[in-house]
Write an enzyme that holds these catalytic residues in place. Structure first.
Site, short mmCIF file in Angstrom:
data_model
loop_
_atom_site.label_atom_id
_atom_site.label_comp_id
_atom_site.label_asym_id
_atom_site.label_seq_id
_atom_site.Cartn_x
_atom_site.Cartn_y
_atom_site.Cartn_z
N HIS A 302 0.57 -1.23 -0.04
CA HIS A 302 -0.16 -0.28 -0.05
C HIS A 302 0.80 1.28 0.15
CE1 HIS A 302 -3.25 2.84 0.84
NE2 HIS A 302 -4.10 1.76 0.54
N ASP A 359 -7.82 -5.43 0.08
CA ASP A 359 -8.45 -6.35 -1.17
C ASP A 359 -8.11 -7.77 -0.84
OD1 ASP A 359 -9.79 -4.53 -2.51
OD2 ASP A 359 -7.79 -3.54 -3.36
N1 ACO Z 1 4.18 -7.68 -4.61
C1 ACO Z 1 5.54 -7.86 -4.83
N2 ACO Z 1 6.05 -6.59 -4.78
C2 ACO Z 1 5.66 -5.35 -4.44
C3 ACO Z 1 4.25 -5.59 -4.28
C4 ACO Z 1 3.73 -6.47 -4.13
N3 ACO Z 1 2.12 -6.66 -4.14
N4 ACO Z 1 3.86 -4.13 -3.98
C5 ACO Z 1 5.09 -3.49 -3.78
N5 ACO Z 1 5.99 -4.15 -4.20
C6 ACO Z 1 7.28 -3.86 -4.18
C7 ACO Z 1 7.69 -3.17 -5.47
O1 ACO Z 1 8.42 -3.88 -6.48
C8 ACO Z 1 8.92 -2.19 -5.12
O2 ACO Z 1 10.30 -2.82 -4.88
P1 ACO Z 1 11.46 -2.22 -5.16
O3 ACO Z 1 11.51 -0.93 -3.95
O4 ACO Z 1 12.54 -3.05 -4.90
O5 ACO Z 1 11.43 -1.50 -6.66
C9 ACO Z 1 8.50 -1.78 -3.49
O6 ACO Z 1 7.56 -2.93 -3.17
C10 ACO Z 1 7.44 -0.41 -3.43
O7 ACO Z 1 6.50 -0.60 -4.17
P2 ACO Z 1 5.95 0.63 -5.20
O8 ACO Z 1 5.21 0.00 -6.52
O9 ACO Z 1 6.95 1.61 -5.36
O10 ACO Z 1 4.73 1.18 -4.22
P3 ACO Z 1 3.61 2.25 -4.59
O11 ACO Z 1 3.13 2.81 -3.31
O12 ACO Z 1 3.66 2.78 -5.80
O13 ACO Z 1 2.31 1.07 -4.98
C11 ACO Z 1 0.73 -0.65 -4.80
C12 ACO Z 1 1.50 0.43 -4.06
C13 ACO Z 1 0.19 -0.19 -6.08
C14 ACO Z 1 -0.64 -0.78 -4.03
C15 ACO Z 1 1.34 -1.63 -4.67
O14 ACO Z 1 1.87 -2.10 -3.60
C16 ACO Z 1 0.98 -2.89 -5.53
O15 ACO Z 1 0.90 -3.03 -6.83
N6 ACO Z 1 0.22 -3.91 -4.80
C17 ACO Z 1 -0.58 -4.85 -5.47
C18 ACO Z 1 -1.80 -4.48 -6.03
C19 ACO Z 1 -2.95 -4.02 -4.89
O16 ACO Z 1 -3.07 -5.03 -4.06
N7 ACO Z 1 -3.61 -2.82 -4.95
C20 ACO Z 1 -4.58 -2.45 -4.03
C21 ACO Z 1 -4.10 -1.47 -3.22
S1 ACO Z 1 -5.28 -1.32 -1.95
C22 ACO Z 1 -6.52 -0.17 -2.70
O17 ACO Z 1 -6.32 0.48 -3.78
C23 ACO Z 1 -7.79 -0.35 -2.07
#
Ligand code: ACO
Length: 425
Positions: A302, A359
């Site tokens: 998140h 979720d």
């Molecule tokens: N699985 C694996 N790796 C992940 C995940 C995941 N679900 N989420 C984040 N990471 C990693 C990224 O690859 C990144 O790694 P790095 O630093 O080595 O490059 C690090 O964690 C930070 O992630 P970002 O994508 O930069 O974080 P951001 O804040 O931009 O994205 C998000 C947040 C979109 C929720 C992300 O965690 C994700 O894609 N999660 C999966 C989709 C999801 O569950 N979305 C629902 C969110 S809650 C909602 O909207 C109701």
């Protein structure tokens, strides 16, 4: 004395005002910075940019705190009804008994869809994703209920809240080829929705109180989450003074994406895939960690929470109790639990503060309730609607609000001369 911050750029010092929120969050006000320095601030994905001041929702992502208008989410989920929370978000205070009764009645008596509008549903293919139908139908409502008088906003807010549950249930009925079921005035909000979803003309339908309670909690947990992607979209569109319906429709479209509300559908698809693949968790955790693989653990991570998402904590417990009360055994719940356990012990997830989000468990509850996977994000939209409306109204009533218009740093080609097509090679 008011706090200020100093920025030094090319040897020149600039003093910037500092805004402090109710919970001591600190923001540096850079709105006049470009005017004095010529520079903008750059923050791709708005990871550290406040777009507004707001009185609606407070999140402390480090501590796992979520409050609507000051009330902890845990208390609201345990004691309140969804329309009560909708009233709170939109009007700022919990309703008195009389206000609640009148609000509840309004939400009931405006539930029907104009007969002409029902024909719109005929135009969609039966395979249409219900989010496509929802966003199209919500924006279409503006052609039936234009803003004609000073109280139009309040009337339209009621209409929208009341009718969206009907549109959502009709989108489902359309997808399975069953006749639409009219709303019933004797039923409360959640029961009315379940009735329109699951009743059929051939037999009587009684709303199961377990489903009604489960839906009530799910909708409350989704009702607001400050400046998330869809709410910011609603504010962005609303800032051009677009009408309520158009702004909400934009929010629905933003919510649809798998990184936002669409993640609840993706979680179940992912758990299904793991199950069909023999249930091996480690392979999928390894895939999620592999930077050359686009796979992510849906329902994990998140932007704001760097600790447990308090909504996920509530839903984890709720999933167990709802499945138990319904007598449903779902292997997905077991896979989800194992996946959570493995991920939470893994260095990759620990280092990046990746925890289950709202979720992760919601889809398991929706499945147990008999709601199909492609309706999950519609359920999220139903819950989030009062939050979007509250933010749209706050923006509308704020005399200092301006059209939202970010800046950019241009990285394209420098000036060059046009070359005629014949000379381009
Ligand atoms: N699985 C694996 N790796 C992940 C995940 C995941 N679900 N989420 C984040 N990471 C990693 C990224 O690859 C990144 O790694 P790095 O630093 O080595 O490059 C690090 O964690 C930070 O992630 P970002 O994508 O930069 O974080 P951001 O804040 O931009 O994205 C998000 C947040 C979109 C929720 C992300 O965690 C994700 O894609 N999660 C999966 C989709 C999801 O569950 N979305 C629902 C969110 S809650 C909602 O909207 C109701």
């Amino acid at each position: 004395m008011d706090k200020t911050a100093k920025v030094v750029l090319d040897g020149q010092e600039y003093e910037l005002p500092v805004v402090v929120g109710t919970e001591d969050e600190v923001g540096i006000d850079i709105s006049k910075f470009r005017g004095t320095s010529g520079a903008i601030t750059l923050d791709s994905g708005y990871a550290n940019t406040g777009s507004c001041k707001s009185e609606i929702c407070f999140i402390d992502g480090e501590k796992g705190i979520l409050r609507y208008r000051g009330y902890p989410i845990e208390q609201l989920a345990e004691h309140a009804k969804f329309p009560e929370v909708a009233y709170l978000l939109i009007n700022g205070e919990l309703p008195t008994a009389a206000q609640y009764e009148s609000f509840r009645q309004d939400l009931t008596y405006h539930s029907m869809i104009h007969e002409d509008m029902k024909k719109f549903f005929e135009g969609f293919r039966h395979t249409a994703h219900p989010m496509a139908i929802l966003s199209a139908m919500v924006t279409s409502l503006s052609s039936y209920y234009p803003e004609v008088d000073d109280d139009a906003d309040d009337h339209n807010i009621i209409r929208l809240l009341a009718k969206v549950k009907t549109v959502a249930a009709y989108a489902y009925k359309k997808s399975i080829g069953q006749p639409f079921v009219q709303p019933q005035n004797k039923l409360a909000y959640c029961a009315n929705f379940l009735h329109m979803m699951f009743a059929v003309p051939t037999e009587p339908y009684e709303v199961d109180p377990v489903l009604e309670d489960a839906l009530n909690v799910l909708l409350i947990l989704h009702a607001d989450h400050e400046q998330n992607c869809s709410t910011s979209t609603v504010r962005m569109v609303g800032s051009s003074q677009a009408n309520l319906y158009a702004s909400m429709s934009a929010g629905i479209s933003a919510l649809w994406g798998p990184l936002h509300g669409g993640a609840n559908q993706k979680v179940i698809e992912m758990l299904n895939m793991i199950q069909q693949d023999g249930g091996g968790i480690d392979k999928y955790v390894a895939k999620a960690k592999d930077k050359s693989d686009p796979f992510r653990l849906f329902g994990f991570g998140h932007r704001v929470y760097k600790n447990f998402d308090p909504r996920a904590t509530i839903l984890r417990k709720s999933a167990e109790s709802v499945l138990d009360r319904l007598g449903v055994h779902d292997p997905m719940l077991e896979i989800a639990r194992q996946l959570e356990e493995v991920a939470l012990k893994d260095e990759y997830f620990i280092e990046r503060n990746l925890y289950p989000n709202v979720d992760f468990y919601s889809g398991i509850i929706y499945r147990a309730m008999g709601i199909p996977t492609d309706m999950f994000t519609v359920m999220f939209a139903l819950g989030r609607l009062p939050g979007w409306i509250a933010h749209w109204k706050e923006l509308r009533n704020d005399p200092s609000s301006r059209i939202n218009r970010p800046r950019q740093i241009y990285t394209g080609a420098g000036e060059r001369d046009y070359v005629g097509i014949a000379d381009r090679g």
